[in-house]
Design a protein around this motif. Structure first.
Motif, short mmCIF file in Angstrom:
data_model
loop_
_atom_site.label_atom_id
_atom_site.label_comp_id
_atom_site.label_asym_id
_atom_site.label_seq_id
_atom_site.Cartn_x
_atom_site.Cartn_y
_atom_site.Cartn_z
N LYS A 1 0.84 -1.21 0.00
CA LYS A 1 0.00 0.00 0.00
C LYS A 1 0.87 1.25 0.00
CE LYS A 1 -4.12 -1.62 2.34
NZ LYS A 1 -4.24 -2.10 3.69
N GLN A 2 1.91 1.20 0.83
CA GLN A 2 2.81 2.35 0.91
C GLN A 2 3.46 2.61 -0.44
OE1 GLN A 2 2.11 3.92 3.88
NE2 GLN A 2 4.28 4.03 4.38
N LEU A 3 3.91 1.54 -1.05
CA LEU A 3 4.59 1.69 -2.33
C LEU A 3 3.64 2.22 -3.40
CD1 LEU A 3 7.26 1.29 -3.75
CD2 LEU A 3 6.56 -1.01 -4.34
N ALA A 4 2.42 1.73 -3.35
CA ALA A 4 1.44 2.21 -4.34
C ALA A 4 1.20 3.70 -4.17
CB ALA A 4 0.13 1.44 -4.19
N LYS A 5 1.11 4.12 -2.92
CA LYS A 5 0.93 5.56 -2.68
C LYS A 5 2.11 6.34 -3.21
CE LYS A 5 -1.37 5.40 1.69
NZ LYS A 5 -1.21 5.74 3.11
N GLY A 6 3.30 5.83 -2.88
CA GLY A 6 4.49 6.53 -3.31
C GLY A 6 4.59 6.61 -4.83
N LEU A 7 4.26 5.49 -5.47
CA LEU A 7 4.37 5.49 -6.93
C LEU A 7 3.33 6.40 -7.56
CD1 LEU A 7 5.19 1.79 -7.84
CD2 LEU A 7 6.70 3.76 -7.71
N SER A 8 2.16 6.45 -6.95
CA SER A 8 1.16 7.34 -7.54
C SER A 8 1.59 8.80 -7.38
CB SER A 8 -0.21 7.10 -6.90
OG SER A 8 -0.20 7.52 -5.55
N LYS A 9 2.25 9.10 -6.28
CA LYS A 9 2.76 10.46 -6.10
C LYS A 9 3.82 10.77 -7.15
CE LYS A 9 2.21 12.41 -1.57
NZ LYS A 9 1.06 11.67 -1.16
N ILE A 10 4.68 9.78 -7.34
CA ILE A 10 5.73 9.99 -8.33
C ILE A 10 5.12 10.16 -9.71
CG2 ILE A 10 7.67 8.89 -9.49
CD1 ILE A 10 8.38 7.56 -6.89
N SER A 11 4.16 9.33 -10.01
CA SER A 11 3.58 9.42 -11.36
C SER A 11 2.79 10.71 -11.53
CB SER A 11 2.71 8.20 -11.65
OG SER A 11 1.69 8.09 -10.69
N GLU A 12 2.22 11.20 -10.45
CA GLU A 12 1.57 12.51 -10.54
C GLU A 12 2.58 13.56 -10.95
OE1 GLU A 12 -0.42 13.82 -6.97
OE2 GLU A 12 -1.46 11.89 -6.85
N GLN A 13 3.72 13.46 -10.29
CA GLN A 13 4.72 14.45 -10.55
C GLN A 13 5.30 14.30 -11.95
OE1 GLN A 13 7.33 14.47 -7.23
NE2 GLN A 13 8.32 16.35 -7.88
N VAL A 14 5.40 13.06 -12.35
CA VAL A 14 6.06 12.81 -13.64
C VAL A 14 5.13 13.11 -14.79
CG1 VAL A 14 6.86 10.92 -15.08
CG2 VAL A 14 7.74 11.18 -12.78
N THR A 15 3.92 12.64 -14.68
CA THR A 15 3.03 12.77 -15.82
C THR A 15 2.14 14.00 -15.72
OG1 THR A 15 1.36 11.44 -14.72
CG2 THR A 15 2.97 10.28 -16.08
N GLN A 16 2.33 14.76 -14.69
CA GLN A 16 1.56 15.98 -14.52
C GLN A 16 0.07 15.71 -14.46
OE1 GLN A 16 3.40 18.76 -14.23
NE2 GLN A 16 5.28 17.60 -14.65
N GLN A 17 -0.29 14.53 -14.17
CA GLN A 17 -1.72 14.25 -14.03
C GLN A 17 -1.91 13.65 -12.65
OE1 GLN A 17 -2.52 11.42 -17.04
NE2 GLN A 17 -1.50 12.63 -18.61
N SER A 18 -2.98 13.99 -12.05
CA SER A 18 -3.25 13.43 -10.73
C SER A 18 -4.44 12.51 -10.81
CB SER A 18 -3.54 14.55 -9.73
OG SER A 18 -4.71 15.24 -10.11
N GLY A 19 -4.34 11.44 -10.12
CA GLY A 19 -5.46 10.51 -10.06
C GLY A 19 -5.75 9.84 -11.37
#
Lengths: 729, 196
Positions: free
Chosen positions: B124-142
C-alpha cells in the motif's frame, strides 16, 4: 424406532448386495492416467451362468449414475501375487536420473517403479523390473559417477552460464557425447545450447538468449547410440541465480590513530565488479568486509553499501588481512571473496616502549603484592595478620563486643555505654581505689569449672550448702575466684544465690536474642569467698536451672582468661550455681568482700548486664582481669530496683540489651539496700537501695527511707549513690 | 515541479530522487519478505517437495507485456516503465488478500501470516508513493491505471489450495523482483538523466 430403521437398512443392504452379488461381474475401479482419459475395469463373475465369452457392456453418464451390463471383456485385470518389496523409496517428484542408496555389494536386486500424481494417492501399476547386480569391491575400481549439472549462474543478470560434470561412465569417456538442452518459458521446445564451452563443460547464454523473470529448464542428455538418456534436469529463473563477481581494486587509507597509539581506524576502498551494471541501477550491490588479525582464525565482518567504508579499532603493530565480497540486494547469492588485502599499521615507538615499561611495572607490582600476601599469610605475628587481614565484622546488636572488653578498649565501650543514661564512663577512672572483680567466662565445658559458689564460699563451705547445687549442664560458665580471700570473707551470705539462673533461663530467649552481649557473667570472680548461710539458703530456689549455652557462649570470649588462681578442682556440693553477690567491701589488697545481704531474685540478666558495663569500663589496670566494682554492682542494682519502683521511667533506663524489661520487671527485689560496712560481716548490710527516681541529670535519687546512714564513712572502693555526685564532675 | 506535500501550510518540497529512494527501499523490503514467505511456505507445507517450476508457471500477470531484460527495459520510456510497475503492483492487491485470508484459515505458522500482512502494508505504501511519483512525472493526478483482473480460484481441496498458494507466492516473488528492478532503473533515469 431406531432399531426398526437399522433393521430396514441392513435388510436393504443385504438385498442390494444380493443384486450385485458375486454372481455377476463387478466393476473394480475407474482410473485416469493423465487426467485426460480414464479407464474402468471390471472383474468377471464366478457364476456359472455366464459363458466364457460373455460380453460386457459398460455404460456411463456424466452424472452420478453408472449402469453396467454385460459385454465382451476387453481388458484383463492383472492378478497374481506380487512379492512384497524389501525396500520402498519414495522419490518426491523427481525426474530421472535418481540415485538409490544403501545397496549391498555382491547382491542382486530387482528394481521397479510406479508413479502417482502429487495430490492424489493412487499409484500406477509397477514398471518393468530392472535387475541390478552390484559387483564386489575387487571388481570395482572407481565408483561410477553420473554426469550431472553442477550449477547455473548469472553474474550480472544479463547472461548466464550452466556447468556440468561428465562423470566417469565408460561409454562416455571416449567421446563427450553430452548434449545440453534448454527450454525458455512454458510449453516450449527443447533447444540445444547456443554456445558450448567444451573445455569447461559449460554452456554460455548471452544477452539475446537471456530473459529475466522467465523460467528456464535445462537438460543434460546423452546422444550416444541414440539412447537418448537424460542424465540431469534443472529448472530455475534468472533472477534467482544471480551471483556477482567479487569486488576489485582493494585499497586502504589511514584515518587516525588513537592517543595512546594502540588503536587506529582505516578506510577501505574498492570498486564494484566491472561486470555488474551499477551505473544504470540494473544491479544494486551490498558489500561485506571481512578482516582478521594475521594470526587469528576468526573473521570479523562489516557490512557496507557503498564502495568505501571505515574499519575501526585495529591494533597497531599487528598485520591484518581484509577481504571483500558482494551480493545483489534482496536477491541472489554472495560472490566469491576478493583478493586479500594485507594491512600493517606500525605502532609508534614510544608506544612500544611505553607498553614495555607498563608491562614491567605490572610485573613488579604483582610480584610485590604476592610477596606481601605470602608474608601476611604465613607470618606468625597475629597483629600483623590482623592489620592486613582484619576480621570481617559480624553483625551484632548494639552492645558490647566481648572483644572490646578483651582488648580493654575503654573508649569504645565508653561510647557504647554513654548512651545509657545511668552510665558514667569516667566514674571510675580517677578512683584508684576501685578494683574490680575479675570476671571470667567459661569454657565450653562448664562442668569442668568450679561454680561461683565455690569461689565465693571457699572450699570449706562448698559442700555444706546444697541449695547451691545447680544443674550446670550446659552453662558454660566457669568461675574463677581467688581463694586467698577466703579468710576475709566476712559475710557468708549467699543471698545472691538466688534463682538468677532461673530467671535467666526463663528469659534466655530474651537475652539470647540480644546476640551481642550476652554477658552471662556467670562467674563473678571474686577475690573472696563468702560463706554461705545455710539458713537463708532454704528459701532459695534451688532450681537454678542452667541457662542455655547461648547466654554463656558469647560471654566466653568476651572476658579474659580465667584467673589462674581459681582452683579448678574445687567441686562444691553446691554444684555449679551461678549467682551474684553484692560486694560490700573491697580490701586494700584487692580482695572483694561480699555482703550477705538478703536473698535477691535479681535477674541474672540484670547482673549479667550490669557486670560487663562497669567491667568494661575500667581501665585502671590494663590487665586482662576485669573487675566489677562493688559500686557498679550497687549502682546497677539500684537502677534495677529503681526501675522496679518506677516502671514508668522505662525510657530513662533504656539500657538496651542489658536490661530487658521483663527481666527487670520480674526482679522481685524487695529492696536494694546498700551494703554497709562489710567489715562487720555479722551485721546484715542492706545490699541495695531502691532508687527513688532518676533525674534528668542522670543522677540517681535514692529512696531516702532505705538509705543507710549518710554518715557512713566512705570505704575504699565504696560509694553511695548520692556520693556519686561528688565524684561525677 | 516539486510536489507540495503539506496542502494546508507551507509547502515542503520533496524531490523525486528522495521519493525514488524511499520507493526503492520499500520495494527491497517487499522483495525480501516475499522471498522469505515463499521459502517458509515451501519448507513447512510442501515439506520440501520441490515442485517442478514448469507446473507453476501460470501467473496471472504474465499477460502484461513487460521488458524481459535490461536492453528492453532501457529502451522503454520512463513513463511507461513506471506505469507498468504501478499496474503490476495494483494487480497483486486482491491475490495477496486472498492468500492472507487462506493463511489465517489454515494453521499456517504465524510468521508466514505476519510477513504476509507486512507485505500487504508495504505494498500500500509503495502504491501511494508510486502514484505520487507518477503525478509528478506525468503531470496528471489521479490517473486511472489499468488493473488486471484476477479471478479467485474456486475453493478446492486442501492439497490443491496449497499448490495454488505456492504458485501465487512464486509468481509474487518474481513480480516483486521485477518491480524492484524497474524502480532502480527509473531512479537512475529520473535523477541522473544523462549518466544512466
Amino acid at each position: 424406532m431406531a432399531a426398526l430403521w437399522v433393521t430396514w437398512c441392513s435388510l436393504a443392504v443385504l438385498f442390494i448386495d444380493s443384486v450385485y452379488s458375486s454372481d455377476g461381474p463387478t466393476i473394480t475401479e475407474c482410473r485416469s492416467l493423465e487426467q485426460e482419459t480414464f479407464t474402468c475395469r471390471w472383474s468377471e463373475a464366478n457364476s456359472q451362468n455366464l459363458t466364457q465369452h460373455s460380453q460386457f457392456q459398460l455404460f456411463y453418464t456424466n452424472g452420478p449414475a453408472l449402469v453396467v451390463s454385460l459385454f465382451h471383456p476387453t481388458i484383463c485385470t492383472e492378478t497374481g501375487t506380487v512379492p512384497f518389496p524389501s525396500q520402498i523409496e519414495t522419490l518426491p517428484n523427481q525426474h530421472p536420473p535418481q540415485p538409490l542408496y544403501n545397496f549391498t555389494i555382491g547382491k542382486e536386486y530387482e528394481v521397479r517403479l510406479r508413479c502417482s500424481y502429487p495430490d492424489t494417492g493412487n499409484f500406477s501399476g509397477f514398471s518393468n523390473i530392472l535387475k541390478v547386480f552390484l559387483p564386489t569391491s575387487q571388481s570395482v575400481e572407481v565408483p561410477l559417477e553420473r554426469p550431472r549439472i553442477t550449477g547455473c549462474r548469472s553474474p550480472e543478470q544479463e547472461t548466464f552460464t550452466c556447468r556440468w560434470s561428465v562423470g566417469n561412465y565408460q561409454n562416455l569417456t571416449e567421446r563427450r557425447r553430452l548434449r545440453f538442452f534448454y527450454t525458455k518459458g512454458n510449453n516450449a521446445d527443447w533447444r540445444e545450447c547456443p554456445e558450448y564451452l567444451h573445455n569447461e563443460n559449460s554452456c554460455y547464454f548471452n544477452q539475446t538468449y537471456t530473459s529475466i523473470w522467465i523460467s528456464y529448464c535445462v537438460q543434460l542428455k546423452s546422444d550416444f547410440q541414440e539412447q537418448n538418456i537424460t542424465f540431469d534436469k534443472h529448472c530455475f529463473s534468472i533472477d534467482n541465480i544471480v551471483k556477482p563477481d567479487p569486488p576489485i581494486a582493494l585499497n586502504w587509507t589511514l584515518l587516525n590513530i588513537s592517543q595512546s597509539g594502540l588503536l587506529a581506524d582505516i578506510q577501505v576502498l574498492w570498486e564494484a565488479p566491472p561486470s555488474a551494471d551499477i551505473k544504470n541501477g540494473w544491479i544494486s550491490l551490498k558489500y561485506e568486509i571481512q578482516y582478521k588479525a594475521g594470526e587469528s582464525s576468526h573473521w570479523d565482518s562489516v557490512e557496507a553499501l557503498s564502495t568505501s567504508h571505515p574499519v575501526y579499532a585495529l591494533s597497531t603493530g599487528k598485520s591484518y588481512q581484509i577481504r571483500l565480497r558482494c551480493k545483489q540486494i534482496a536477491n541472489g547469492d554472495f560472490s566469491e571473496f576478493s583478493e586479500l588485502l594485507h594491512i600493517f599499521i606500525p605502532a609508534a615507538r614510544n608506544v612500544e616502549e611505553a607498553s614495555l615499561l607498563f608491562r614491567l611495572i605490572l610485573v613488579f607490582v604483582l610480584l610485590g603484592m604476592s610477596l606481601m600476601l605470602l608474608l601476611i599469610l604465613f607470618t606468625k605475628s597475629q597483629r600483623l595478620k590482623l592489620f592486613f587481614l582484619p576480621p570481617v565484622p559480624v553483625p551484632k546488636i548494639n552492645g558490647i563486643d566481648p572483644d572490646l572488653l578483651k582488648k580493654g578498649k575503654i573508649d569504645e565501650v565508653n561510647s557504647i555505654f554513654a548512651n545509657h543514661l545511668s552510665y558514667k564512663s569516667d566514674l571510675y577512672i580517677d578512683d584508684p581505689w576501685v578494683e574490680f572483680i575479675d570476671i571470667d567466662f567459661d569454657d565450653p565445658d562448664g562442668k569442668a569449672e568450679v561454680a561461683d559458689t565455690d569461689r565465693l564460699l571457699g572450699q570449706d563451705h562448698l559442700k555444706s550448702n546444697k541449695c547451691l547445687s545447680v544443674k550446670d549442664d550446659d552453662s558454660g560458665r566457669d568461675s574463677c575466684y581467688e581463694p586467698d580471700v577466703s579468710d576475709e570473707v566476712t559475710t557468708g551470705k549467699h543471698s545472691e544465690f538466688s534463682s538468677f539462673q532461673l530467671e535467666a533461663s526463663e528469659r534466655k530467649e530474651d537475652v539470647k536474642s540480644d546476640n551481642g552481649v550476652p554477658l552471662d557473667i556467670s562467674g563473678a570472680d571474686a577475690k573472696w569467698s563468702p560463706q554461705p548461710n545455710s539458713e537463708e539458703c532454704d528459701g532459695s530456689k534451688s532450681q537454678l536451672v542452667t541457662t542455655d549455652k547461648g547466654l554463656s557462649t558469647v560471654t566466653k570470649h568476651g572476658l579474659s582468661q580465667p584467673a589462674p588462681h581459681s582452683p579448678p578442682g574445687n567441686q562444691s556440693s553446691f554444684g555449679k550455681m551461678d549467682f551474684y553477690a553484692q560486694v560490700s567491701d573491697i580490701t586494700p589488697t584487692g580482695g572483694v568482700l561480699l555482703s550477705p545481704g538478703q536473698q535477691n531474685k535479681l535477674q541474672v540478666s540484670l547482673a549479667k548486664d550490669t557486670s560487663p558495663g562497669p567491667k568494661a569500663d575500667q581501665k585502671t589496670k590494663p590487665s586482662d582481669n576485669a573487675y566489677t566494682s562493688e559500686v557498679d554492682a550497687m549502682q546497677l542494682c539500684a537502677i534495677s530496683s529503681g526501675k522496679l519502683g518506677l516502671p514508668d521511667t522505662g525510657e530513662d533506663l533504656n539500657l538496651s540489651s542489658y536490661f530487658t524489661t521483663e527481666g527487670l520487671a520480674s526482679v522481685t527485689v524487695g529492696s536494694c539496700k546498700q551494703t554497709g560496712n562489710s567489715r562487720q560481716p555479722t551485721n546484715p548490710v542492706p545490699d541495695y537501695t531502691s532508687i527513688h527516681m532518676v533525674d534528668s541529670q542522670q543522677s540517681l535519687l535514692l529512696n531516702p527511707n532505705v538509705l543507710p546512714s549518710k554518715n557512713q564513712p566512705i570505704q575504699a572502693g565504696y560509694l553511695m549513690p548520692e556520693q556519686l555526685g561528688n565524684v561525677v564532675p | 515541479m516539486p510536489i507540495c506535500v503539506n496542502q494546508h501550510g507551507a509547502c515542503q518540497t520533496i524531490s523525486i530522487g528522495e521519493l525514488f529512494d524511499r520507493a526503492v527501499e520499500i520495494s527491497d523490503q517487499i522483495h525480501t519478505l516475499s522471498t522469505d514467505v515463499l521459502n517458509e511456505f515451501n519448507q513447512r507445507l510442501i515439506q520440501g517437495k520441490h515442485l517442478n517450476l514448469s507446473i507453476v508457471n501460470s501467473c496471472h500477470t504474465s499477460s502484461i507485456m513487460t521488458p524481459q531484460n535490461k536492453e528492453d527495459a532501457l529502451n522503454t520510456s520512463r513513463e511507461h516503465l513506471l506505469n507498468l510497475a504501478v499496474v503490476i503492483l495494483r494487480s497483486w492487491r486482491d491475490p495477496l488478500q486472498y492468500a492472507i485470508s487462506r493463511f489465517s484459515d489454515n494453521t499456517i505458522t504465524s510468521s508466514i501470516l505476519i510477513k504476509s500482512m507486512k507485505i500487504a502494508k508495504q505494498m500500500k505504501q509503495l502504491a501511494k508513493g508510486l502514484s505520487k511519483i507518477s503525478e509528478q512525472v506525468t503531470q496528471q493526478s489521479g490517473a486511472v491505471q489499468q488493473t488486471l483482473q484476477w479471478v479467485q480460484p474456486l475453493s478446492e481441496d486442501g492439497g490443491s489450495i496449497m499448490l495454488h498458494l505456492y504458485n501465487l507466492l512464486h509468481c509474487f516473488r518474481r513480480d516483486t523482483n521485477k518491480i524492484d528492478s524497474y524502480l532502480k532503473l527509473l531512479k537512475c533515469r529520473f535523477t541522473q538523466q544523462s549518466n544512466c
